[in-house]
Design a protein around this motif. Structure first.
Motif, PDB file in Angstrom:
ATOM      1  N   PHE A 147       0.857  -1.179   0.000  1.00 37.20           N
ATOM      2  CA  PHE A 147       0.000   0.000   0.000  1.00 37.20           C
ATOM      3  C   PHE A 147       0.889   1.223   0.000  1.00 37.20           C
ATOM      4  O   PHE A 147       1.795   1.339   0.825  1.00 37.20           O
ATOM      5  N   ASN A 148       0.664   2.115  -0.926  1.00 34.52           N
ATOM      6  CA  ASN A 148       1.475   3.320  -1.068  1.00 34.52           C
ATOM      7  C   ASN A 148       0.614   4.526  -0.714  1.00 34.52           C
ATOM      8  O   ASN A 148      -0.383   4.794  -1.370  1.00 34.52           O
ATOM      9  N   ALA A 149       0.999   5.228   0.349  1.00 28.21           N
ATOM     10  CA  ALA A 149       0.225   6.397   0.779  1.00 28.21           C
ATOM     11  C   ALA A 149       0.408   7.583  -0.146  1.00 28.21           C
ATOM     12  O   ALA A 149      -0.379   8.529  -0.111  1.00 28.21           O
ATOM     13  N   GLY A 150       1.455   7.585  -0.985  1.00 29.33           N
ATOM     14  CA  GLY A 150       1.671   8.658  -1.939  1.00 29.33           C
ATOM     15  C   GLY A 150       2.222   9.921  -1.306  1.00 29.33           C
ATOM     16  O   GLY A 150       2.621   9.952  -0.143  1.00 29.33           O
ATOM     17  N   GLN A 151       2.260  10.981  -2.085  1.00 27.19           N
ATOM     18  CA  GLN A 151       2.749  12.286  -1.646  1.00 27.19           C
ATOM     19  C   GLN A 151       1.612  13.290  -1.680  1.00 27.19           C
ATOM     20  O   GLN A 151       0.766  13.253  -2.569  1.00 27.19           O
ATOM     21  N   LYS A 152       1.611  14.189  -0.724  1.00 25.36           N
ATOM     22  CA  LYS A 152       0.599  15.236  -0.705  1.00 25.36           C
ATOM     23  C   LYS A 152       1.241  16.559  -0.358  1.00 25.36           C
ATOM     24  O   LYS A 152       2.308  16.616   0.255  1.00 25.36           O
ATOM     25  N   MET A 153       0.601  17.649  -0.775  1.00 25.93           N
ATOM     26  CA  MET A 153       1.106  18.986  -0.476  1.00 25.93           C
ATOM     27  C   MET A 153      -0.004  20.002  -0.695  1.00 25.93           C
ATOM     28  O   MET A 153      -0.866  19.822  -1.553  1.00 25.93           O
ATOM     29  N   TYR A 154       0.050  21.075   0.082  1.00 22.01           N
ATOM     30  CA  TYR A 154      -0.870  22.195  -0.090  1.00 22.01           C
ATOM     31  C   TYR A 154      -0.042  23.465  -0.261  1.00 22.01           C
ATOM     32  O   TYR A 154       0.942  23.677   0.447  1.00 22.01           O
ATOM     33  N   SER A 155      -0.437  24.311  -1.216  1.00 25.35           N
ATOM     34  CA  SER A 155       0.312  25.527  -1.508  1.00 25.35           C
ATOM     35  C   SER A 155      -0.637  26.695  -1.731  1.00 25.35           C
ATOM     36  O   SER A 155      -1.753  26.525  -2.226  1.00 25.35           O
ATOM     37  N   SER A 156      -0.171  27.878  -1.374  1.00 28.23           N
ATOM     38  CA  SER A 156      -0.840  29.123  -1.742  1.00 28.23           C
ATOM     39  C   SER A 156       0.226  30.048  -2.327  1.00 28.23           C
ATOM     40  O   SER A 156       1.380  30.015  -1.913  1.00 28.23           O
ATOM     41  N   PHE A 157      -0.158  30.866  -3.305  1.00 23.61           N
ATOM     42  CA  PHE A 157       0.850  31.664  -3.995  1.00 23.61           C
ATOM     43  C   PHE A 157       0.257  32.983  -4.470  1.00 23.61           C
ATOM     44  O   PHE A 157      -0.950  33.110  -4.690  1.00 23.61           O
ATOM     45  N   LEU A 158       1.143  33.955  -4.647  1.00 26.69           N
ATOM     46  CA  LEU A 158       0.798  35.285  -5.131  1.00 26.69           C
ATOM     47  C   LEU A 158       1.912  35.773  -6.034  1.00 26.69           C
ATOM     48  O   LEU A 158       3.097  35.664  -5.687  1.00 26.69           O
ATOM     49  N   LYS A 159       1.548  36.309  -7.197  1.00 28.46           N
ATOM     50  CA  LYS A 159       2.531  36.837  -8.142  1.00 28.46           C
ATOM     51  C   LYS A 159       2.028  38.174  -8.676  1.00 28.46           C
ATOM     52  O   LYS A 159       0.879  38.295  -9.087  1.00 28.46           O
ATOM     53  N   ILE A 160       2.902  39.175  -8.653  1.00 24.91           N
ATOM     54  CA  ILE A 160       2.561  40.517  -9.113  1.00 24.91           C
ATOM     55  C   ILE A 160       3.612  40.981 -10.122  1.00 24.91           C
ATOM     56  O   ILE A 160       4.819  40.900  -9.851  1.00 24.91           O
ATOM     57  N   ASP A 161       3.151  41.450 -11.269  1.00 24.32           N
ATOM     58  CA  ASP A 161       4.034  42.011 -12.295  1.00 24.32           C
ATOM     59  C   ASP A 161       3.623  43.448 -12.575  1.00 24.32           C
ATOM     60  O   ASP A 161       2.433  43.762 -12.688  1.00 24.32           O
ATOM     61  N   TYR A 162       4.638  44.308 -12.720  1.00 24.54           N
ATOM     62  CA  TYR A 162       4.392  45.725 -12.987  1.00 24.54           C
ATOM     63  C   TYR A 162       5.312  46.182 -14.112  1.00 24.54           C
ATOM     64  O   TYR A 162       6.489  45.790 -14.183  1.00 24.54           O
TER      65      TYR A 162
END
Length: 200
Positions: free
Chosen positions: A84-99
């Motif tokens: 049984f392989n539990a696998g990989q998990k991840m949670y991300s939040s991101f912000l990108k600003i270009d001017y």
């Protein structure tokens, strides 16, 4: 012992695996006067490699008929596995600003927060950011009318990034980020583009 002795055997296996990625983004873009701004806000959650498998093998069958070739009819067990392989998990939040100003002076910034990873442990997060700047010299008045240089831009960036591949090392060293610097020059001669990039 010159003649090969036939060895009848059977192996059966079953497995399944599931991956999912859930991404949500919100983009804002606006041009006003000589200014340009774009912002990207998002979250991402993933789970990869969730799986389960079972396999079995038997040997010593009294008949070669397909109807007799089942795991229960073999006289000896050659294989019995389960995983049984539990696998990989991840949670991300991101912000990108270009001017951008007059398409000459360019600034960018990004921020990403990764965590709740199966590699680092639950409720463990890392913060990664980057900054970038560029100057499109070809838009300046002293090059705007050039017939040879169609595009000339210098740019640079600096940022921190994380990598779950180095999870064990970063946990030991208490350092979950790696710095990277990029310097580059974009040159367009007679409307042909040449890119020079230096990474540190």
């Amino acid at each position: 012992n010159v003649v090969n002795n036939p060895f009848s055997s059977l192996r059966e296996g079953a497995s399944y695996q599931s991956d999912w990625v859930w991404t949500n983004t919100l983009t804002y873009q606006r041009n006003f006067d000589n200014h340009y701004i774009q912002a990207l806000l998002g979250t991402e959650s993933l789970q990869l490699g969730t799986g389960r498998g079972v396999s079995g093998g038997r040997a010593g069958y009294f008949s070669d008929a397909v109807s007799f070739r089942t795991l229960s009819n073999g006289t000896s067990i050659t294989e019995a596995n389960s995983y049984f392989n539990a696998g990989q998990k991840m949670y991300s939040s991101f912000l990108k600003i270009d001017y951008g100003y007059k398409n000459r002076y360019l600034l960018g910034a990004s921020f990403r927060r990764d965590g709740d990873s199966s590699e680092f442990g639950n409720n463990v997060f890392g913060n990664y950011h980057s900054l970038s700047a560029g100057w499109r010299i070809s838009e300046e008045s002293f090059l705007a009318e050039s017939n040879v240089i169609s595009d000339l831009k210098i740019r640079g960036s600096y940022g921190l990034m994380g990598n779950v591949i180095f999870a064990n090392q970063t946990l030991v060293n208490s350092n979950q980020s790696f710095a990277q610097t990029n310097l580059g020059v974009d040159v367009g001669l007679l409307k042909n583009k040449i890119e020079i990039l230096l990474e540190v």
